[in-house]
Write an enzyme that holds these catalytic residues in place. Structure first.
Site, PDB file in Angstrom:
ATOM      1  N   SER A  73      15.084  14.526 -14.680  1.00 40.33           N
ATOM      2  CA  SER A  73      14.629  14.394 -16.065  1.00 40.33           C
ATOM      3  C   SER A  73      15.303  13.221 -16.771  1.00 40.33           C
ATOM      4  CB  SER A  73      14.936  15.664 -16.851  1.00 40.33           C
ATOM      5  OG  SER A  73      14.312  16.775 -16.265  1.00 40.33           O
TER       6      SER A  73
HETATM    7  N1  SAH Z   1      16.871  20.442 -13.479  1.00 39.54           N
HETATM    8  C1  SAH Z   1      16.409  19.392 -12.574  1.00 39.54           C
HETATM    9  C2  SAH Z   1      15.044  18.858 -12.955  1.00 39.54           C
HETATM   10  C3  SAH Z   1      14.097  19.559 -12.142  1.00 39.54           C
HETATM   11  S1  SAH Z   1      12.407  19.069 -12.106  1.00 39.54           S
HETATM   12  C4  SAH Z   1      17.398  18.253 -12.457  1.00 39.54           C
HETATM   13  O1  SAH Z   1      18.404  18.249 -13.163  1.00 39.54           O
HETATM   14  O2  SAH Z   1      17.158  17.382 -11.635  1.00 39.54           O
HETATM   15  C5  SAH Z   1      11.749  20.736 -12.009  1.00 39.54           C
HETATM   16  C6  SAH Z   1      12.089  21.511 -10.770  1.00 39.54           C
HETATM   17  O3  SAH Z   1      11.529  22.815 -10.925  1.00 39.54           O
HETATM   18  C7  SAH Z   1      11.479  20.946  -9.490  1.00 39.54           C
HETATM   19  O4  SAH Z   1      12.498  20.748  -8.563  1.00 39.54           O
HETATM   20  C8  SAH Z   1      10.526  22.057  -9.033  1.00 39.54           C
HETATM   21  O5  SAH Z   1      10.442  22.182  -7.623  1.00 39.54           O
HETATM   22  C9  SAH Z   1      11.150  23.286  -9.661  1.00 39.54           C
HETATM   23  N2  SAH Z   1      10.258  24.441  -9.832  1.00 39.54           N
HETATM   24  C10 SAH Z   1       8.936  24.471 -10.144  1.00 39.54           C
HETATM   25  N3  SAH Z   1       8.510  25.746 -10.230  1.00 39.54           N
HETATM   26  C11 SAH Z   1       9.585  26.542  -9.973  1.00 39.54           C
HETATM   27  C12 SAH Z   1       9.788  27.954  -9.920  1.00 39.54           C
HETATM   28  N4  SAH Z   1       8.790  28.834 -10.137  1.00 39.54           N
HETATM   29  N5  SAH Z   1      11.035  28.417  -9.629  1.00 39.54           N
HETATM   30  C13 SAH Z   1      12.056  27.561  -9.410  1.00 39.54           C
HETATM   31  N6  SAH Z   1      11.930  26.216  -9.449  1.00 39.54           N
HETATM   32  C14 SAH Z   1      10.708  25.714  -9.731  1.00 39.54           C
END
Ligand code: SAH
Length: 224
Positions: A73
């Site tokens: 992000s």
């Molecule tokens: N917090 C992260 C940003 C993540 S982007 C960072 O600091 O880099 C969002 C993430 O959510 C992705 O890796 C995606 O695979 C995950 N995601 C999507 N749906 C999800 C779910 N139902 N449970 C857990 N993770 C999920």
């Protein structure tokens, strides 16, 4: 995609520290006030999450690809969402969407105890091995975080780092008394940042600006 070069993993020189300082000043200008949060952003090396080819962009206030089709992000988004969580040292925090692990490092640096869940198995495996090598130790889980993580509930704070179609009831249930949930809610393109506070048996809801997250998948998320 080998998105973590060995070189970038070990180096944290004056240039990178200088760029982090600049990023912190920019976030302050954009209205971020939580000093502990700004301190954490000034400390956590963001460049180690980047592929060598993108290294020069690590301290720009932008989102970037981290492999497995996912993104790290934008720093302002991380800062805005984290500030809304009102983190206190010792808080028990559930993060949904581990991704690169950068957000988890920020929360750990602020003194929280972090439980983080990821739905993408490759990303889960990668980050689970990588973060401890940086000295950061959240509890890692693999699975569908749209249902929360009931086995370790309740949580003082819950942060969802993927865009949800609705606020999953399970997440409100898993909040401790006085707990705060921050979750982007909307359509697949853009989502409003929503803050839910569980207070005196009531559910208070505040809404903020629009952001653009990757979709939250799973039972309470988008179907594909
Ligand atoms: N917090 C992260 C940003 C993540 S982007 C960072 O600091 O880099 C969002 C993430 O959510 C992705 O890796 C995606 O695979 C995950 N995601 C999507 N749906 C999800 C779910 N139902 N449970 C857990 N993770 C999920």
């Amino acid at each position: 995609m080998a998105f973590l070069g060995v070189k970038s993993m070990i180096e944290d020189n004056y240039k990178q520290r200088g760029l982090r300082g600049k990023l912190v000043r920019k976030l302050r200008q954009k209205g971020i006030k939580d000093e502990k949060l700004l301190e954490a952003i000034g400390k956590v090396p963001r460049h180690v999450f980047f592929d060598d080819a993108l290294l020069g962009h690590a301290y720009e206030d932008k989102a970037f690809p981290i492999g497995h089709g996912q993104t790290i992000s934008q720093p302002y988004t991380v800062a805005f969402q984290t500030e809304k969580l009102e983190i206190q040292p010792g808080d028990k925090v559930l993060e949904i969407g581990t991704g690169s692990g950068y957000q988890a490092c920020i929360l750990l640096d602020m003194g929280a105890k972090v439980y983080t869940i990821e739905y993408n198995r490759n990303l889960y495996q990668h980050t689970r091995e990588f973060l401890p090598s940086l000295g950061y130790h959240p509890f890692f889980f693999y699975g569908d975080g749209s249902k929360g993580l009931p086995v370790r509930a309740p949580y003082d704070k819950i942060i969802v780092t993927a865009g949800a179609p609705v606020v999953p009831d399970a997440l409100i249930e898993q909040l401790a008394k006085g707990g705060i949930l921050v979750i982007p809610v909307g359509d697949r393109e853009k989502q409003k940042m929503v803050k839910i506070i569980k207070k005196d048996g009531k559910i208070l809801r505040e809404e903020f600006d629009f952001f653009s997250f990757v979709p939250l998948l799973g039972e309470q998320g988008w179907k594909s």
